[in-house]
Design a protein around this motif. Structure first.
Motif, PDB file in Angstrom:
ATOM      1  N   SER A 197       0.844  -1.191   0.000  1.00  0.00           N
ATOM      2  CA  SER A 197       0.000   0.000   0.000  1.00  0.00           C
ATOM      3  C   SER A 197       0.880   1.243   0.000  1.00  0.00           C
ATOM      4  CB  SER A 197      -0.924  -0.010   1.215  1.00  0.00           C
ATOM      5  OG  SER A 197      -0.168  -0.085   2.407  1.00  0.00           O
ATOM      6  N   SER A 198       0.244   2.404  -0.063  1.00  0.00           N
ATOM      7  CA  SER A 198       1.009   3.646  -0.182  1.00  0.00           C
ATOM      8  C   SER A 198       1.813   3.944   1.078  1.00  0.00           C
ATOM      9  CB  SER A 198       0.059   4.810  -0.485  1.00  0.00           C
ATOM     10  OG  SER A 198      -0.911   4.938   0.548  1.00  0.00           O
ATOM     11  N   ASP A 199       1.254   3.682   2.268  1.00  0.00           N
ATOM     12  CA  ASP A 199       2.017   3.945   3.491  1.00  0.00           C
ATOM     13  C   ASP A 199       3.198   2.986   3.631  1.00  0.00           C
ATOM     14  OD1 ASP A 199       0.393   1.786   3.741  1.00  0.00           O
ATOM     15  OD2 ASP A 199      -0.307   2.238   5.768  1.00  0.00           O
TER      16      ASP A 199
ATOM     17  N   TYR B 128       5.864   4.093   1.218  1.00  0.00           N
ATOM     18  CA  TYR B 128       6.550   5.280   1.738  1.00  0.00           C
ATOM     19  C   TYR B 128       7.635   4.884   2.735  1.00  0.00           C
ATOM     20  CZ  TYR B 128       7.283   9.787   3.989  1.00  0.00           C
ATOM     21  OH  TYR B 128       7.850  10.926   4.496  1.00  0.00           O
ATOM     22  N   GLN B 129       7.349   3.893   3.586  1.00  0.00           N
ATOM     23  CA  GLN B 129       8.359   3.417   4.528  1.00  0.00           C
ATOM     24  C   GLN B 129       9.548   2.785   3.806  1.00  0.00           C
ATOM     25  OE1 GLN B 129       6.520   0.807   7.367  1.00  0.00           O
ATOM     26  NE2 GLN B 129       4.944   2.290   7.957  1.00  0.00           N
TER      27      GLN B 129
ATOM     28  N   ASP C  57       4.109  11.423  -2.993  1.00  0.00           N
ATOM     29  CA  ASP C  57       3.521  12.507  -2.196  1.00  0.00           C
ATOM     30  C   ASP C  57       2.430  13.227  -2.969  1.00  0.00           C
ATOM     31  OD1 ASP C  57       5.185  11.901  -0.101  1.00  0.00           O
ATOM     32  OD2 ASP C  57       6.714  13.374  -0.658  1.00  0.00           O
TER      33      ASP C  57
ATOM     34  N   VAL D 292      -0.695  11.017  -2.970  1.00  0.00           N
ATOM     35  CA  VAL D 292      -1.366  10.978  -1.660  1.00  0.00           C
ATOM     36  C   VAL D 292      -2.119  12.275  -1.403  1.00  0.00           C
ATOM     37  CG1 VAL D 292      -0.951  10.842   0.824  1.00  0.00           C
ATOM     38  CG2 VAL D 292       0.242   9.297  -0.706  1.00  0.00           C
TER      39      VAL D 292
ATOM     40  N   GLU E 197      -8.748   9.354   3.821  1.00  0.00           N
ATOM     41  CA  GLU E 197      -7.517   9.091   4.573  1.00  0.00           C
ATOM     42  C   GLU E 197      -7.019   7.660   4.411  1.00  0.00           C
ATOM     43  OE1 GLU E 197      -8.244  10.064   8.599  1.00  0.00           O
ATOM     44  OE2 GLU E 197      -8.490  12.230   8.231  1.00  0.00           O
TER      45      GLU E 197
ATOM     46  N   PRO F 265      -5.139   4.546   2.775  1.00  0.00           N
ATOM     47  CA  PRO F 265      -3.966   4.498   1.890  1.00  0.00           C
ATOM     48  C   PRO F 265      -4.332   3.967   0.510  1.00  0.00           C
ATOM     49  CG  PRO F 265      -3.876   2.714   3.483  1.00  0.00           C
ATOM     50  CD  PRO F 265      -5.029   3.575   3.893  1.00  0.00           C
TER      51      PRO F 265
END
Length: 670
Positions: A431-433, A436-437, A462, A465, A471, A473
């Protein structure tokens, strides 16, 4: 036989030389030896600095907390019973690393505070008197060299009766005449102490707390709860302290191993077989950090001592410094032969001829190939750090140490392995989160030349998102949450089929972003995870010999002794130990020309648990002795010396049952 007379045997002088020829000619010039030694010292000094920096940073926070705890420790006089400031240090199950940690702690405390640091172990403290005796001796021995000998014994120009060496009055008088603030007693292996001894020590120190400010530090291998369960409540009420956790030895060793392979400044790296042997030995025997460092140092010494081509690891090597024998050895390397064959297949026969004829041309190509091969190996090592960084971001993923990944990568087993396939699949479903990590973890990697623009991916993610209204992901099209099962009944049969849900515009764009990142990571792993042994001149850059390390750190002395006594020709390489009929060394054939100890050992193998010395002498004399009676003293001296050597090796001992017999202690092969 111990009370009988002894014969002195003098070896007769021979005019002719020994059958075994000595090697007196050097195969390499002295210039190569000195140059290799200089390169070794430079390479290992850099590795030693990395190891030392890793060790110092491993428990830096814990050591600083302990130093501050010791410096702020005070005596609480408001309580009915004086309590001792105590610290429970959970060092872990690696007993070998406890001493190293407490030595470092003592150095930190001594440098930062004006306190006396004393270490006690269970081996030197069987009871309370011995504990106090060793404590007073260690404390008073820290006086300056200008002090008189009487001061070192604790009797500091005092009047009155002489005190016992375990009386704490000696420690009190020493404390009153020194500039120390506290007396820190570190019990290194507290769980090996008897619980009653610890209780007596705590009660005694508590009663002396108004005269000597004690601070106790207990080294715990299991947990603080198990330590408290061993002590009664009366002893625990006299303690007031905190718990400090130390990093485990396996974590420190993992960091040390990674520090020795990371970075462009590493000239020599260990191969997969030796690395696996080192890590398995460390895991099975739980040795200290210093032992692991010594094993790494021995590997570097073996490479530079045994491999004359290691001079090419010098950064300032000139053509005139390379002997001609080194170029001859370079042309016989397996990797050089494969390289020459590949050039012939490409039609570059003229280049191969120049490599074989011109040392200058070979030198230039060698320097160029070593630099390129080092960059390839560095990329392979960096790929393992990238893989670890990605897997650490994925939840519920089994942990794989980086050292294991390095071993598999250098052996060519990591490319296309289930670990790589699982990681790539999780990237595709991320997923997007989570993505990102991953990008954040990859951007923080040091000395990792990743040929992927991580910043561009972060900016694009970014922007995607920010465009989302909710909210939740973003999810890719490969996420299982975007797949649904469809049930269809056809001719009274139920059919299940997967159907993808309709993706939003942002999810579609995010799926394309994840797909491109997945393809870039896959191409990166495919290009970097290669077999390093296939590189040109990989024998110079990788050391992977197991036999020197095994013979040094895991020796088999009993096997060596049995083989040398059974087959002396394997070690002596002389014609006198060979069988005249077969021309080979045979254990069953006894010859008078063999060493006396070897002959007696083979007779020893044929005997039972009790050996009659008279029968053993008769059999030995029948083989070695001569018909002339004047030679019997010489034969007896050989027999007594061989018997004494077998007794020294622990193969036999005197028997209490029969005075003229010896007891057999070992059987071959058991």
């Amino acid at each position: 036989m111990e009370h009988q007379k002894c014969y002195v045997f003098a070896q007769p002088t021979l005019d002719e030389r020994a059958a075994k020829r000595r090697r007196v000619s050097d195969t390499l010039t002295p210039t190569s030896w000195s140059l290799r030694e200089d390169v070794y010292r430079r390479v290992w000094s850099q590795q030693q600095q990395r190891i030392q920096a890793t060790v110092e940073d491993a428990d830096l926070t814990t050591l600083e907390n302990l130093v501050s705890f010791v410096s702020e420790a005070t005596v609480d006089h408001h309580r009915r019973e004086a309590s001792i400031s105590s610290g429970l240090i959970v060092v872990g199950p690696s007993i070998a690393s406890h001493g190293f940690f407490f030595d470092r702690l003592g150095q930190k405390v001594t440098a930062a505070t004006n306190a006396t640091f004393l270490i006690l172990t269970s081996g030197e403290c069987p009871n309370l008197k011995t504990l106090l005796r060793n404590l007073i001796r260690k404390a008073t021995s820290k006086l300056d060299d200008v002090d008189e000998p009487e001061d070192r014994n604790g009797n500091v120009s005092r009047t009155g009766p002489k005190l016992l060496d375990y009386d704490l009055v000696l420690l009190q008088e020493w404390y009153s005449k020194t500039q120390t603030d506290k007396v820190i007693v570190a019990v290194q292996d507290s769980e090996a102490f008897d619980a009653a001894l610890l209780v007596e020590m705590i009660e005694l120190f508590s009663s002396w707390l108004n005269r000597i400010p004690f601070v106790l530090l207990f080294g715990v291998a299991t947990s603080s709860e198990s330590f408290q369960d061993r002590l009664p409540g009366t002893a625990l009420r006299r303690l007031r302290g905190e718990t400090f956790n130390v990093k485990q030895a396996n974590e420190i060793l993992e960091k040390i191993f990674c520090a020795t392979i990371d970075g462009p400044g590493v000239s020599l790296r260990l191969g997969p077989n030796l690395s696996r042997r080192l890590l398995e030995r460390q895991k099975d025997h739980i040795q200290s950090v210093q032992a692991f460092s010594d094993a790494l140092k021995y590997a570097h010494m073996s490479h530079f001592y045994a491999n004359p081509l290691s001079i090419f690891l010098s950064q300032s090597l000139e053509f005139d410094q390379v002997p001609s024998d080194v170029f001859r050895a370079l042309r016989n390397l397996p990797s050089f032969r494969r390289w020459a064959e590949s050039l012939l297949d490409k039609g570059c026969a003229r280049k191969v001829r120049r490599l074989l004829d011109s040392d200058q041309y070979l030198y230039d190509n060698t320097i160029e190939n070593i630099k390129s091969s080092q960059m390839v190996i560095l990329s392979l090592v960096s790929a393992t750090s990238v893989l670890v960084a990605i897997r650490n971001c994925i939840p519920r993923t089994p942990y794989v140490p980086r050292s294991t990944l390095y071993v598999r990568a250098t052996s060519g087993e990591l490319d296309g392995s289930p670990i790589i396939r699982e990681t790539l699949l999780m990237i595709r479903k991320a997923s997007s989160d989570l993505l990102y990590q991953m990008l954040e973890a990859l951007s923080t990697l040091k000395e990792c030349h990743l040929p992927i623009d991580i910043g561009a991916y972060q900016k694009e993610l970014d922007s995607l998102v920010k465009e989302t209204t909710n909210e939740t992901p973003l999810r890719s099209q490969h996420d299982v949450r975007n797949n649904t099962l469809r049930t269809t009944v056809v001719a009274q049969k139920v059919e299940l089929s997967k159907q993808r849900s309709t993706l939003s515009e942002q999810d579609t764009a995010y799926s394309g972003l994840v797909g491109r990142f997945h393809d870039d990571i896959e191409n990166y792993f495919t290009s970097t995870l290669i077999l390093p042994q296939s590189l040109v001149l990989s024998e110079i850059l990788l050391y992977d010999l197991k036999s020197p390390h095994s013979e040094t750190f895991t020796p088999r002395p009993r096997f060596v002794i049995e083989r040398s006594l059974s087959s002396p020709h394997d070690y002596l390489d002389c014609s006198c130990c060979l069988n005249s009929e077969t021309g080979k060394d045979s254990e069953s054939m006894l010859s008078p020309t063999q060493p006396a100890t070897a002959i007696l050992y083979q007779l020893y193998l044929e005997s039972g648990s009790l050996v009659n010395v008279s029968d053993l002498w008769s059999a030995f004399n029948a083989i070695v002795g001569e018909e002339d009676d004047e030679a019997e003293p010489t034969t007896m001296s050989l027999f007594q010396r061989a018997l004494a050597e077998l007794k020294f090796l622990g193969l036999l001992k005197s028997s209490r049952k029969k005075s003229d017999h010896v007891a057999k202690m070992m059987w071959k092969g058991l």
